[in-house]
Design a protein around this motif. Structure first.
Motif, PDB file in Angstrom:
ATOM      1  N   UNK A   1       1.014  -1.214  -0.065  1.00  7.32           N
ATOM      2  CA  UNK A   1      -0.025   0.034   0.033  1.00  7.32           C
ATOM      3  C   UNK A   1       0.792   1.072   0.073  1.00  7.32           C
ATOM      4  N   UNK A   2       0.607   2.051  -0.882  1.00  5.17           N
ATOM      5  CA  UNK A   2       1.486   3.220  -0.950  1.00  5.17           C
ATOM      6  C   UNK A   2       0.409   4.612  -1.035  1.00  5.17           C
TER       7      UNK A   2
ATOM      8  N   UNK B   1       2.389  -6.757   1.672  1.00  4.86           N
ATOM      9  CA  UNK B   1       3.747  -7.005   2.200  1.00  4.86           C
ATOM     10  C   UNK B   1       3.922  -5.769   3.324  1.00  4.86           C
ATOM     11  N   UNK B   2       3.649  -4.549   3.083  1.00 13.98           N
ATOM     12  CA  UNK B   2       3.529  -3.642   3.814  1.00 13.98           C
ATOM     13  C   UNK B   2       2.922  -2.395   3.469  1.00 13.98           C
ATOM     14  N   UNK B   3       2.651  -1.412   4.410  1.00  9.57           N
ATOM     15  CA  UNK B   3       2.050   0.020   4.169  1.00  9.57           C
ATOM     16  C   UNK B   3       3.178   0.824   4.100  1.00  9.57           C
TER      17      UNK B   3
ATOM     18  N   UNK C   1      -7.898   0.631   5.842  1.00  6.00           N
ATOM     19  CA  UNK C   1      -8.756  -0.614   6.220  1.00  6.00           C
ATOM     20  C   UNK C   1      -9.679  -1.244   5.408  1.00  6.00           C
ATOM     21  N   UNK C   2     -10.199  -0.355   4.527  1.00  2.05           N
ATOM     22  CA  UNK C   2     -11.069  -0.888   3.376  1.00  2.05           C
ATOM     23  C   UNK C   2     -10.344  -1.855   2.536  1.00  2.05           C
ATOM     24  N   UNK C   3      -8.991  -1.327   1.938  1.00  5.75           N
ATOM     25  CA  UNK C   3      -8.283  -2.434   1.179  1.00  5.75           C
ATOM     26  C   UNK C   3      -7.762  -3.454   1.890  1.00  5.75           C
ATOM     27  N   UNK C   4      -7.455  -3.305   3.211  1.00  7.02           N
ATOM     28  CA  UNK C   4      -7.071  -4.493   3.989  1.00  7.02           C
ATOM     29  C   UNK C   4      -8.356  -5.513   4.110  1.00  7.02           C
TER      30      UNK C   4
ATOM     31  N   UNK D   1       2.898  -5.040  -6.922  1.00 10.58           N
ATOM     32  CA  UNK D   1       1.722  -4.499  -7.342  1.00 10.58           C
ATOM     33  C   UNK D   1       1.200  -3.349  -6.354  1.00 10.58           C
ATOM     34  N   UNK D   2       1.353  -2.068  -6.844  1.00  8.80           N
ATOM     35  CA  UNK D   2       1.194  -1.068  -5.821  1.00  8.80           C
ATOM     36  C   UNK D   2      -0.347  -0.641  -5.676  1.00  8.80           C
ATOM     37  N   UNK D   3      -1.106  -0.646  -4.436  1.00  8.20           N
ATOM     38  CA  UNK D   3      -2.359  -0.089  -4.249  1.00  8.20           C
ATOM     39  C   UNK D   3      -2.355   1.398  -3.633  1.00  8.20           C
TER      40      UNK D   3
END
Lengths: 402, 402
Positions: free
Chosen positions: A123-124, A173-175, A159-162, A142-144
């Motif tokens: 997540x970026x 893998x990380x935020x 939270x929505x994405x997770x 793959x970046x979100x």
């Protein structure tokens, strides 16, 4: 073989792009161009006289070690000194929680090496530091993108994405967060937002990467505690660097993390460059030890504060209705938003014609959005040029508006 | 998240191992141990006095640029100076065929990044430089070991493997060769063997990577032309470094290649560390420009020549029947072969007890062979210690033989 080079590249190399910023920087070598494009510190903040003395001392007193190979994790004394600074900020660490890197760009690359398999998600922010996106991209990530509000990355969107990924049995893998004077957005995430994201990350068992190269460059307002210190459980990896608070030319950064994670960084770094130059590490350590660092940092903050004020005043004076900008409490950048119908990329060649440069905002957006935004650096050129550059830029924008 | 760290690592990180050498080096911090383990240059060859003057000059004359970010491909003047040296050797290059790297270890890492997908094959020597194996391994490479004879990597075996792969519709990404005073074997590949391998590589359309950190450190015998110069068509990538011929503490190396390949290195390096320290690059350039480099290199060669002679004499005097060693014409290492029934790994703790260290040869063999071999460095400690260390080592070997 060179004849079929394109074909034999790794999949990841096929996907690499040259940094738009670094390519743009070449355009700005024209001395008549006022460049707001780079993220360069002001050369007048470089402590040249002090470094002549310090370097001579290091060579005379410790030359044989300074010029030899060093340990992969970094110079012991430098790690102690870096740790001391963070301990004062509330980090529960020792030098063993630190791995020195060849500037924080290497920290970003090693993150990719250690965690990212092709197709893995991270997540970026929308926007986010281009060098981070580039480093992760080199591992096929793959970046979100997570939208921003005035407090930075939106925790509800995280939270929505997770939650959504969880229903598919996936997790990133990380935020990746740049909480202080964000590059490029200039926004600082308040502590309550940091706490929210830490809580969510913990719930979904996802690591946080906190990239904070400018935290010490605060002009005004209250310091916000680092995510690393707020978390306190080793679920945050913190990246730091001397590039903006001392000199970029030494290429010294660091990773602060749980010892088990530091161990992985050390292992990955061994195969990458064995060690960061012990020569520059020892110079940096001596520079801090002799009290120069604290003093010059103060001067740098004052310098950038004045430049920012000049620039904001120039924006207020010259920019037409419909253009907005962030007013950062620190750091090196303003983020400018043009009316929605405008395209900064189309504006760019016209700005170059008028001898002023910036970075188009879309390169900081992993989803290609942000077409009507631009990043403006105020640290590099002097106040007069900052003023003149904004005037030129405002003219270009006004002409385009008509 | 830290609780499931092992699980969330990338596949490549799961496969990473700490360098046996660097772990062993920690054991040798005991000042009573005579270490033949590292590949460290002699500290007495470091030109400390000259560097005090040069560094001061660089800071005074060019400090603002030396301490700022630099270009990814490296300092223009340094690239010109490096190019000049190779042009004299018959390379048809300009500075644009050179990308400065954060020592040649970064060159090896970038090779992996640019060319290797998980499962891709490369050909490496049996034995081969551990740092190379480690760098490629971090990209999930599959290594195919090629046996040696007295001329280094066997060309007939290279052809055999390439032909075999071809029948399966496969080919390796490159052939990794250390032609001069090979690490660890100490063997120099004669020109005819280089020509053979170049011809085979061309026929099968496979790139050659020539890693040559010691070429200039020749004590005797005739210089053998580089594979890069012999090929002349851009199918060879050459890696060089200042680590053994100047100082390792600057972490400066370079890649020489066809411009299209250099372009890929620059792109991959951008996301990895942006640039190598301009400060140390400018110091190195000035050091060469003022004529110090040629002079100190001569002294280094003489120093290592004498150390090698002392060591060979000690081997002849003390080693028992059944132990053999290479007599390198240059470089930093001897390679020792024990009787087949012996295991250098078992010998190692006994040697440490007797206060002498080496590197077990099996770590240089991608197939785990070479159990009865060891690498011995002669550049780091002084002549007296080289003599005393060989004496100790011979005792350990003799005791084990009984």
């Amino acid at each position: 073989m060179i004849s079929d080079l394109q074909e034999i590249l790794s999949i990841n190399a096929k996907g690499m792009k040259k940094s738009a910023i670094r390519e743009l920087l070449k355009l700005t070598k024209d001395p008549e161009i006022i460049s707001f494009a780079g993220g360069l510190p002001a050369p007048e903040t470089f402590p040249i006289d002090e470094l002549v003395g310090i370097t001579t001392k290091v060579l005379r007193e410790d030359g044989e070690k300074a010029l030899q190979y060093g340990s992969t994790e970094g110079d012991d004394r430098l790690r102690e000194l870096v740790a001391e600074n963070y301990i004062q900020e509330g980090f529960k660490i020792t030098k063993d929680n630190i791995c020195i890197t060849t500037a924080s760009q290497q920290g970003l690359d090693l993150l990719g090496k250690i965690f990212i398999n092709r197709g893995d998600k991270v997540l970026v922010g929308l926007p986010s530091y281009l060098g981070g996106l580039q480093a992760f991209n080199a591992y096929g990530v793959e970046m979100i993108g997570i939208e921003f509000d005035e407090h930075g990355m939106r925790s509800d969107k995280v939270e929505e994405v997770l939650a959504d990924l969880k229903t598919k049995g996936e997790k990133p893998k990380f935020i990746y967060i740049i909480p202080d004077f964000q590059n490029p957005a200039g926004v600082t995430m308040p502590e309550f937002r940091r706490e929210e994201i830490i809580k969510i990350a913990k719930e979904y068992e996802v690591l946080i990467v906190e990239d904070s190269p400018y935290k010490q460059i605060r002009f005004e307002g209250k310091d916000q505690k680092s995510l690393y210190a707020l978390d306190g459980e080793g679920n945050v990896i913190n990246l730091g660097t001397f590039s903006k608070i001392f000199v970029p030319g030494f290429r010294i950064g660091w990773v602060i993390a749980h010892k088990d994670i530091v161990d992985k960084f050390v292992m990955a770094k061994q195969g990458t460059d064995l060690c960061t130059s012990p020569f520059v590490q020892k110079i940096a350590a001596k520079y801090i030890e002799e009290g120069y660092f604290a003093k010059s940092l103060k001067e740098t903050i004052q310098n950038y504060k004045e430049k920012k004020e000049v620039m904001i005043a120039a924006f207020e004076k010259y920019m037409p209705e419909g253009v907005t900008w962030t007013e950062p409490e620190g750091g090196l950048f303003l983020f400018v938003t043009l009316p929605e119908y405008m395209d900064a990329e189309k504006l760019f060649p016209k700005a170059i014609e008028k001898k002023v440069a910036f970075v188009i905002g879309s390169v900081f957006h992993c989803d290609g959005s942000g077409k009507n935004t631009m990043r403006i650096n105020f640290s590099y050129v002097n106040k007069e040029k900052n003023l003149e550059g904004v005037k030129r830029l405002a003219e270009v924008i006004k002409a385009e508006m008509k």
